[in-house]
Structure formats: structure tokens, C-alpha cells
Design an enzyme around this catalytic site. Sequence first.
Site, PDB file in Angstrom:
ATOM      1  CE  LYS A 160      -3.741  -2.646   1.938  1.00  0.00           C
ATOM      2  NZ  LYS A 160      -2.803  -3.793   2.174  1.00  0.00           N
ATOM      3  CB  CYS A 199      -5.826  -9.155   4.839  1.00  0.00           C
ATOM      4  SG  CYS A 199      -4.712  -9.715   5.757  1.00  0.00           S
TER       5      CYS A 199
HETATM    6  N1  SAM Z   1       0.193  -2.615   4.564  1.00  0.00           N
HETATM    7  C1  SAM Z   1       1.220  -3.608   4.280  1.00  0.00           C
HETATM    8  C2  SAM Z   1       1.253  -3.946   2.713  1.00  0.00           C
HETATM    9  O1  SAM Z   1       0.155  -3.341   2.081  1.00  0.00           O
HETATM   10  O2  SAM Z   1       2.228  -4.407   2.228  1.00  0.00           O
HETATM   11  C3  SAM Z   1       0.827  -4.926   5.062  1.00  0.00           C
HETATM   12  C4  SAM Z   1       0.760  -4.944   6.452  1.00  0.00           C
HETATM   13  S1  SAM Z   1       0.473  -6.266   7.382  1.00  0.00           S
HETATM   14  C5  SAM Z   1      -1.178  -6.687   7.004  1.00  0.00           C
HETATM   15  C6  SAM Z   1       0.655  -5.418   9.070  1.00  0.00           C
HETATM   16  C7  SAM Z   1       1.918  -5.025   9.447  1.00  0.00           C
HETATM   17  O3  SAM Z   1       1.574  -4.771  10.757  1.00  0.00           O
HETATM   18  C8  SAM Z   1       3.058  -6.258   9.633  1.00  0.00           C
HETATM   19  O4  SAM Z   1       4.117  -5.522   8.600  1.00  0.00           O
HETATM   20  C9  SAM Z   1       3.438  -6.086  10.914  1.00  0.00           C
HETATM   21  O5  SAM Z   1       4.860  -6.083  11.038  1.00  0.00           O
HETATM   22  C10 SAM Z   1       2.807  -4.637  11.497  1.00  0.00           C
HETATM   23  N2  SAM Z   1       2.679  -4.777  12.931  1.00  0.00           N
HETATM   24  C11 SAM Z   1       2.236  -5.470  13.633  1.00  0.00           C
HETATM   25  N3  SAM Z   1       2.177  -5.168  15.074  1.00  0.00           N
HETATM   26  C12 SAM Z   1       2.511  -3.869  14.844  1.00  0.00           C
HETATM   27  C13 SAM Z   1       2.602  -2.812  15.819  1.00  0.00           C
HETATM   28  N4  SAM Z   1       2.286  -3.151  17.108  1.00  0.00           N
HETATM   29  N5  SAM Z   1       2.847  -1.540  15.319  1.00  0.00           N
HETATM   30  C14 SAM Z   1       3.047  -1.334  14.245  1.00  0.00           C
HETATM   31  N6  SAM Z   1       3.275  -2.342  13.140  1.00  0.00           N
HETATM   32  C15 SAM Z   1       2.523  -3.348  13.528  1.00  0.00           C
END
Ligand code: SAM
Length: 306
Positions: free
Chosen positions: A161, A276
Site C-alpha cells: 500500500k 485482511c
Molecule cells: N500495509 C502492508 C502492505 O500493504 O504491504 C501490509 C501490512 S500487514 C497487514 C501488518 C503489518 O503490521 C505487519 O508488517 C506487521 O509487522 C505490522 N505490525 C504488527 N504489529 C504492529 C505494531 N504494534 N505496530 C506497528 N506495526 C505493527
Amino acid sequence: MKKRRGSHRRERDGGARGKARGGAEPPGHVLPAGFVARVLADLGPHEGEELLASLRGPAQLGLRLDSRLGEPLDVMRRLGWSAEPLPWSPEGVLLHGGASAHEHAGRAQGPSRSGHPAASHPWHDAGVYYLQDPAAMGVVPVLDPRPGELILDLAAAPGGKSTYVADRLQGSGLLWSHDVDASRVGTLVGNLERWGAANVVVSHGPVARLAPLYGTFDRVLLDAPCSGEGMFRKSRAALDLWSPGRVAEFVAVQARLLDEAVELLKPGGVLVYATCTFGADEDEAAIDALLGRRDDVAPQTITVPG
Ligand code: SAM
């Protein structure tokens, strides 16, 4: 969602989020029984079975073209690839004839188990296009980042994104891409560099590190960590790790991140929350809970073509 400028009145006038449909249960896998039961209870037998059937089908492969390089269908024709437009993403297409070409949490956005040539074509490595789930391409058009704006992608890795936001900003304004996970941020940087994204800051660590930026951003995207039910078609890990307890853990993380996301918005700014996953606890109820905690945000109704 919009951050209020002054009023403390709260509206509850919608805010429906599009849900992904269709896709590939990895061979030999079954959907978790608790998930199946919940889907049937939530959606009823007809719609529930439709969703479950789609999750047992093949994953769909989407491609998003760098908008500086032309119209996606023209470029697909030039490459000899059959594709159809995505109503919700002018820059994207649904590719025919290939399973999912990427793992959500995989290495630098790249091929893992696709038979489609898009996954190994040199233009992929050159950043001409990004392979992305068709449904995932619906989020940034809703965020609607505009040139000159300050945009925060709060959970940005591996960058699907963020690269889309960078495309929409056209090199003007600023994209700040953050992720908690340092190891995933390397992939994020690689994908942004391959995309040729300009005016980008990348950071990692606990979201609290961004506190000096409270009140800064025109738009914040929270593509939240979640139980990943929409990944069941292509991710063995998502299937294996799913449990009701894990859903509850994500609900707590999402609530914390939603509060931080609102703080980072300037008054009048727009927050888009996406996951997702399908369960209301991580989606609609997460937003209801946010609205219950705060009187400085109001939901907005969205319409998504297609
Ligand atoms: N937006 C990304 C894309 O479109 O490629 C995908 C994101 S993925 C659904 C969720 C992300 O949230 C992961 O990369 C993970 O490392 C991150 N995440 C998990 N816990 C988090 C936190 N407490 N604060 C920030 N990011 C976090």
C-alpha cells in the site's frame, strides 16, 4: 473516519468496509473449524458457504502498474498477458492464468508459487509493477492520498500500500512508512526503492516513537496486523496460526494502534482502517469500540466501485 475539527457530536452513519472474496486454500489444507463455525453463524448458510467456497478456491493474482508508465491493460496487452480491469483500482488488473505470486509476509515482494510469468519478468524487478492481491488494491483509492499531502502508513511492510500511496502522491508531499518490525522494514525499503518512490521516510519500532508527530498527518492508513483470514487461500501460516485466542490478541493490538492513528492525524484528517480478515471483532467492532472511546472522530460512508 474523519478526525473532528472541534465538534464533539458523534455520528454513526455507516462506514462499511469492502471484504475480499474468492481465492485458494493451499492444497491439503482445511479451514479451521472455529472459523467455519463463526462464518456460518455470522453470515448464515447461504452467504457463509459462498465465502467458505471462495476461500477453498484458487488465489487470484493482481498486478498494479506504476501509473507513470501507461494504462494497465495496454501494458498487459504489450506483454501478452490476459487481464481484466479492477473497478476499485484504476491502476490495477486481475491477471488470468496464475495463482498468487507472492507471500504477504515474504521476501522482497516476489514470486513464491506462481505459474504466471509476471512473477519472474524483469519488469517486476525493475519496479514497473507490483504484484498485489486484487482486494488489497481497494484500500488506497479509499484513502485517496493527493499530491502535496502528508500521509502516514502506520503498518507499512512489505509496502504494497505504501508503493500505491507513493504513486498517488506523484512525488509531491510526503509519505511516512512505519512498521514495528525491523526485519520487515528492509523489505519495505527495497520495494519502495524498486518502485522509485520519492519523498518517503521509513521508520520502525513501537508506534509510540511517532508521538512527536501527533497532529501532523492529512491521512493515516492503518492496515492493521490481524488474524489474516483473507490470507487462507495462499498462506499456510495464516491457516495454521488461526485461533479464537489469537483473534482476541489482535483485537487488543488493533485498539491500541487505532488510538495512536487518531493522535497522529491533524484535525480534519482522514483515517482509513483496513484488515485482511473477515470477523467483525477485528473490523466493524474495532471501529465501534474506537467510536466508543473517543469523541473526536466520526465515521464516513464510503462507496467502492465494483
Ligand atoms: N500495509 C502492508 C502492505 O500493504 O504491504 C501490509 C501490512 S500487514 C497487514 C501488518 C503489518 O503490521 C505487519 O508488517 C506487521 O509487522 C505490522 N505490525 C504488527 N504489529 C504492529 C505494531 N504494534 N505496530 C506497528 N506495526 C505493527
